[in-house]
Design a protein around this motif. Structure first.
Motif, PDB file in Angstrom:
ATOM      1  N   THR A 155      30.198  12.474  19.140  1.00  0.00           N
ATOM      2  CA  THR A 155      29.544  13.781  19.151  1.00  0.00           C
ATOM      3  C   THR A 155      28.094  13.667  19.592  1.00  0.00           C
ATOM      4  OG1 THR A 155      30.974  14.620  17.393  1.00  0.00           O
ATOM      5  CG2 THR A 155      28.903  15.775  17.748  1.00  0.00           C
ATOM      6  N   ILE A 156      27.357  12.685  19.042  1.00  0.00           N
ATOM      7  CA  ILE A 156      25.945  12.546  19.422  1.00  0.00           C
ATOM      8  C   ILE A 156      25.828  12.107  20.874  1.00  0.00           C
ATOM      9  CG2 ILE A 156      25.717  10.155  18.624  1.00  0.00           C
ATOM     10  CD1 ILE A 156      23.042  12.943  18.468  1.00  0.00           C
ATOM     11  N   ARG A 157      26.763  11.274  21.341  1.00  0.00           N
ATOM     12  CA  ARG A 157      26.733  10.897  22.749  1.00  0.00           C
ATOM     13  C   ARG A 157      26.993  12.119  23.635  1.00  0.00           C
ATOM     14  NH1 ARG A 157      30.576   6.714  26.291  1.00  0.00           N
ATOM     15  NH2 ARG A 157      29.506   7.174  28.271  1.00  0.00           N
ATOM     16  N   GLY A 158      27.966  12.928  23.220  1.00  0.00           N
ATOM     17  CA  GLY A 158      28.265  14.131  23.991  1.00  0.00           C
ATOM     18  C   GLY A 158      27.083  15.077  24.074  1.00  0.00           C
ATOM     19  N   PHE A 159      26.299  15.136  22.992  1.00  0.00           N
ATOM     20  CA  PHE A 159      25.117  15.999  22.988  1.00  0.00           C
ATOM     21  C   PHE A 159      24.127  15.563  24.061  1.00  0.00           C
ATOM     22  CE2 PHE A 159      20.697  16.508  21.568  1.00  0.00           C
ATOM     23  CZ  PHE A 159      20.619  17.899  21.506  1.00  0.00           C
ATOM     24  N   TYR A 160      23.834  14.271  24.114  1.00  0.00           N
ATOM     25  CA  TYR A 160      22.861  13.786  25.102  1.00  0.00           C
ATOM     26  C   TYR A 160      23.424  13.817  26.522  1.00  0.00           C
ATOM     27  CZ  TYR A 160      19.598  12.370  21.467  1.00  0.00           C
ATOM     28  OH  TYR A 160      18.705  12.377  20.432  1.00  0.00           O
ATOM     29  N   ASP A 161      24.723  13.626  26.663  1.00  0.00           N
ATOM     30  CA  ASP A 161      25.333  13.751  27.998  1.00  0.00           C
ATOM     31  C   ASP A 161      25.209  15.178  28.519  1.00  0.00           C
ATOM     32  OD1 ASP A 161      26.007  11.105  27.974  1.00  0.00           O
ATOM     33  OD2 ASP A 161      28.129  11.419  27.485  1.00  0.00           O
ATOM     34  N   ALA A 162      25.263  16.145  27.589  1.00  0.00           N
ATOM     35  CA  ALA A 162      25.171  17.559  27.979  1.00  0.00           C
ATOM     36  C   ALA A 162      23.721  17.989  28.226  1.00  0.00           C
ATOM     37  CB  ALA A 162      25.792  18.445  26.900  1.00  0.00           C
ATOM     38  N   HIS A 163      22.753  17.162  27.805  1.00  0.00           N
ATOM     39  CA  HIS A 163      21.336  17.503  27.967  1.00  0.00           C
ATOM     40  C   HIS A 163      20.590  16.346  28.639  1.00  0.00           C
ATOM     41  CE1 HIS A 163      21.585  21.161  25.529  1.00  0.00           C
ATOM     42  NE2 HIS A 163      22.413  20.486  24.764  1.00  0.00           N
ATOM     43  N   PRO A 164      20.894  16.094  29.917  1.00  0.00           N
ATOM     44  CA  PRO A 164      20.229  14.972  30.612  1.00  0.00           C
ATOM     45  C   PRO A 164      18.729  15.158  30.744  1.00  0.00           C
ATOM     46  CG  PRO A 164      21.425  16.381  32.164  1.00  0.00           C
ATOM     47  CD  PRO A 164      21.826  16.824  30.790  1.00  0.00           C
ATOM     48  N   GLU A 165      18.251  16.429  30.615  1.00  0.00           N
ATOM     49  CA  GLU A 165      16.814  16.665  30.741  1.00  0.00           C
ATOM     50  C   GLU A 165      16.014  16.002  29.627  1.00  0.00           C
ATOM     51  OE1 GLU A 165      18.412  19.992  28.170  1.00  0.00           O
ATOM     52  OE2 GLU A 165      19.032  18.915  29.975  1.00  0.00           O
ATOM     53  N   MET A 166      16.678  15.605  28.532  1.00  0.00           N
ATOM     54  CA  MET A 166      15.988  14.920  27.448  1.00  0.00           C
ATOM     55  C   MET A 166      15.716  13.459  27.782  1.00  0.00           C
ATOM     56  SD  MET A 166      17.782  16.411  24.015  1.00  0.00           S
ATOM     57  CE  MET A 166      17.763  18.177  23.655  1.00  0.00           C
ATOM     58  N   GLY A 167      16.403  12.933  28.788  1.00  0.00           N
ATOM     59  CA  GLY A 167      16.134  11.577  29.238  1.00  0.00           C
ATOM     60  C   GLY A 167      16.670  10.487  28.331  1.00  0.00           C
ATOM     61  N   PHE A 168      17.770  10.725  27.611  1.00  0.00           N
ATOM     62  CA  PHE A 168      18.376   9.707  26.760  1.00  0.00           C
ATOM     63  C   PHE A 168      19.552   9.066  27.501  1.00  0.00           C
ATOM     64  CE2 PHE A 168      15.827  11.597  23.558  1.00  0.00           C
ATOM     65  CZ  PHE A 168      15.745  10.696  22.504  1.00  0.00           C
ATOM     66  N   HIS A 169      19.485   7.756  27.690  1.00  0.00           N
ATOM     67  CA  HIS A 169      20.529   7.038  28.419  1.00  0.00           C
ATOM     68  C   HIS A 169      21.338   6.179  27.456  1.00  0.00           C
ATOM     69  CE1 HIS A 169      18.384   7.322  32.607  1.00  0.00           C
ATOM     70  NE2 HIS A 169      18.550   8.472  32.009  1.00  0.00           N
ATOM     71  N   PHE A 170      22.642   6.413  27.433  1.00  0.00           N
ATOM     72  CA  PHE A 170      23.532   5.711  26.502  1.00  0.00           C
ATOM     73  C   PHE A 170      23.829   4.304  27.010  1.00  0.00           C
ATOM     74  CE2 PHE A 170      27.997   4.803  25.194  1.00  0.00           C
ATOM     75  CZ  PHE A 170      27.752   4.638  23.838  1.00  0.00           C
ATOM     76  N   LYS A 171      23.744   3.313  26.072  1.00  0.00           N
ATOM     77  CA  LYS A 171      23.951   1.918  26.460  1.00  0.00           C
ATOM     78  C   LYS A 171      25.066   1.227  25.684  1.00  0.00           C
ATOM     79  CE  LYS A 171      20.860   1.792  29.643  1.00  0.00           C
ATOM     80  NZ  LYS A 171      21.246   1.565  31.049  1.00  0.00           N
ATOM     81  N   GLY A 172      25.825   1.978  24.878  1.00  0.00           N
ATOM     82  CA  GLY A 172      26.995   1.368  24.270  1.00  0.00           C
ATOM     83  C   GLY A 172      27.150   1.601  22.780  1.00  0.00           C
ATOM     84  N   TYR A 173      28.415   1.410  22.306  1.00  0.00           N
ATOM     85  CA  TYR A 173      28.740   1.476  20.877  1.00  0.00           C
ATOM     86  C   TYR A 173      28.801   0.061  20.316  1.00  0.00           C
ATOM     87  CZ  TYR A 173      30.503   6.199  21.939  1.00  0.00           C
ATOM     88  OH  TYR A 173      30.636   7.501  22.340  1.00  0.00           O
TER      89      TYR A 173
END
Length: 459
Positions: A155-173
């Protein structure tokens, strides 16, 4: 490049706002008087200094430029600026009265705030658009990992994927692998610290349902040495929807799940008092009109004046709802059937007029006095139709938590429903009520209902 320039956003905000304030002050004087030279001399130079000092004091006290990326949005930034401006206006007004500065032009001050608001809002919107584009190119980003794999983690990953303007890049579980999750993980707990250090991870999200306290303590202890932030994710969504609040017993946070119960009690007490007062007023003052409607109903078609039907109320409790009869007798002898509106031959000519003006609903004020209904609330339905609605829209059950009403958002915006599909469409409006209910909202719905009645637009 990562986010080394983020620290510049704070002083940049301060500088631009001060520039905007001063440009607005001088520019407003020029607009008002056609020249700017007197603004550099007393008494306006004194007011100019006061403007700046008050703004500086507000910044030092409220720290308005310190906020996480999640709140770095146009509405939040503009709201904060307007609040600061409102406080600034109030203090300037007090200063004006204190020094008896009636020689200052009110027009100049009004134009100053107008220009300041325009410049400040333009800067904020422009800055956000720039950051959005800048971050979409991979700059000014935050790298994060999620510890503990499960629904909350995705869910938290989906949130940041939906808001790329925040500049959070996912690097893994990261988690202890199982046969079901091994393919989803970047690594286990033993590999976490080395991965954070090598890949310059900025933030580690820890999902409480999937991580034990000992693992969490290790991650927190390593945070300062490796230089990353630790953020704790706890799934309170089901509780917070009910109005939970956080209390602190010394340093220990306690989640209070009963605050909404108190709020509901206060709302329901006020609402019940209003229901009784309003219904008595309508019945007593409208008695002659009630008698007139009853007489016309009796004369225009054979049968009783009133019609009673079982409906389902709060908590699934059945009750008899009362209306002025708008259909011919035995209209439903073949079983429960919804009205087809003006095409329905079962409705009498006078009954059609009553439905358009909502006059057929007036006897329900007796239901309100009995406590079966409220003046405002979602319309009650028959169990036969509720069972069909729930099959299509299970969220209908939410409406059974509040007392049904004579009028509702659905009645205003949609009206009577001719089939299950239309009942579901009306449901979308009524579902807004349980979360938004308040005394003022009820007054608005009543006012809109009166308008519908006066215009004869009841469907």
């Amino acid at each position: 490049m990562r986010h080394r320039y983020s620290i510049l956003l704070f002083p940049l905000h301060i500088i631009v706002d001060f520039l905007s304030l001063n440009v607005a002050f001088v520019g407003a004087y020029g607009i008002k008087f056609g020249t700017i030279s007197p603004v550099f001399e007393p008494p306006y130079v004194t007011l100019w200094w006061v403007f700046n000092l008050i703004w500086l004091a507000e910044i030092l006290v409220s720290k308005p430029y310190i906020f996480p990326r999640q709140l770095f949005k146009a509405d939040h930034l503009i709201k904060k600026m307007l609040i600061l401006m409102a406080i600034h206006v109030a203090i300037i007004a007090i200063y004006w009265v204190a020094v008896k500065g009636y020689y200052y032009s009110r027009g100049h001050i009004a134009i100053t705030y107008g220009l300041f608001a325009t410049l400040g809002i333009a800067f904020r919107i422009g800055g956000l658009l720039f950051l959005k584009e800048y971050r979409s190119r991979g700059y000014n980003n935050r790298r994060y990992i999620i510890v503990g794999y499960g629904k909350l983690a995705t869910t938290i990953r989906g949130f940041y994927d939906a808001h790329p303007e925040m500049g959070f890049h996912f690097k893994g579980y990261f988690d202890d692998p199982t046969p079901d999750t091994v393919d989803q993980l970047k690594g286990n707990y033993d590999q976490l610290v080395d991965y954070v250090r090598v890949n310059q991870i900025d933030c580690v999200y820890c999902c409480m349902p999937y991580i034990d306290n000992s693992r969490l303590k290790e991650i927190v202890d390593d945070a300062e040495a490796v230089d990353y932030q630790v953020k704790l994710l706890v799934d309170f969504r089901g509780f917070l929807a009910r109005g939970a609040s956080v209390e602190y017993h010394d340093f220990l946070p306690v989640l209070n799940l009963s605050s909404q119960m108190l709020a509901d009690f206060q709302v329901n007490t006020l609402k019940r008092g209003f229901d009784i007062t309003f219904s008595l007023g309508v019945i007593v003052l409208g008695a002659p009109f009630f008698l007139l409607v009853a007489l016309i109903t009796r004369v225009t078609s054979k049968g009783p004046v009133f019609y009673a039907q079982e409906r389902i109320g709060r908590g699934g409790k059945p009750f008899l709802i009362y209306k002025f009869r708008s259909m011919y007798v035995n209209a439903e002898q073949g079983g429960p059937v919804l009205s087809a509106g003006y095409r329905d031959s079962r409705i009498t000519p006078w009954g059609w007029f009553m439905r358009q003006t909502r006059l057929d609903e007036l006897p329900q004020f007796y239901n309100v006095l009995r406590g079966d209904m409220s003046v405002v609330g979602p319309r009650p339905e028959r169990q036969f139709f509720i069972d069909q609605i729930i099959e299509v829209a299970p969220e209908y059950k939410t409406l059974l938590k509040v007392k049904p009403g004579i009028t509702s958002i659905g009645q205003i915006k949609f009206g009577y429903a001719a089939n299950i599909e239309e009942m579901v469409q009306r449901l979308r409006y009524d579902l807004l009520y349980p979360e938004r209910r308040s005394f003022l909202f009820d007054m608005w719905i009543i006012a809109q209902t009166v308008r519908v009645m006066m215009q004869g637009r009841g469907k």
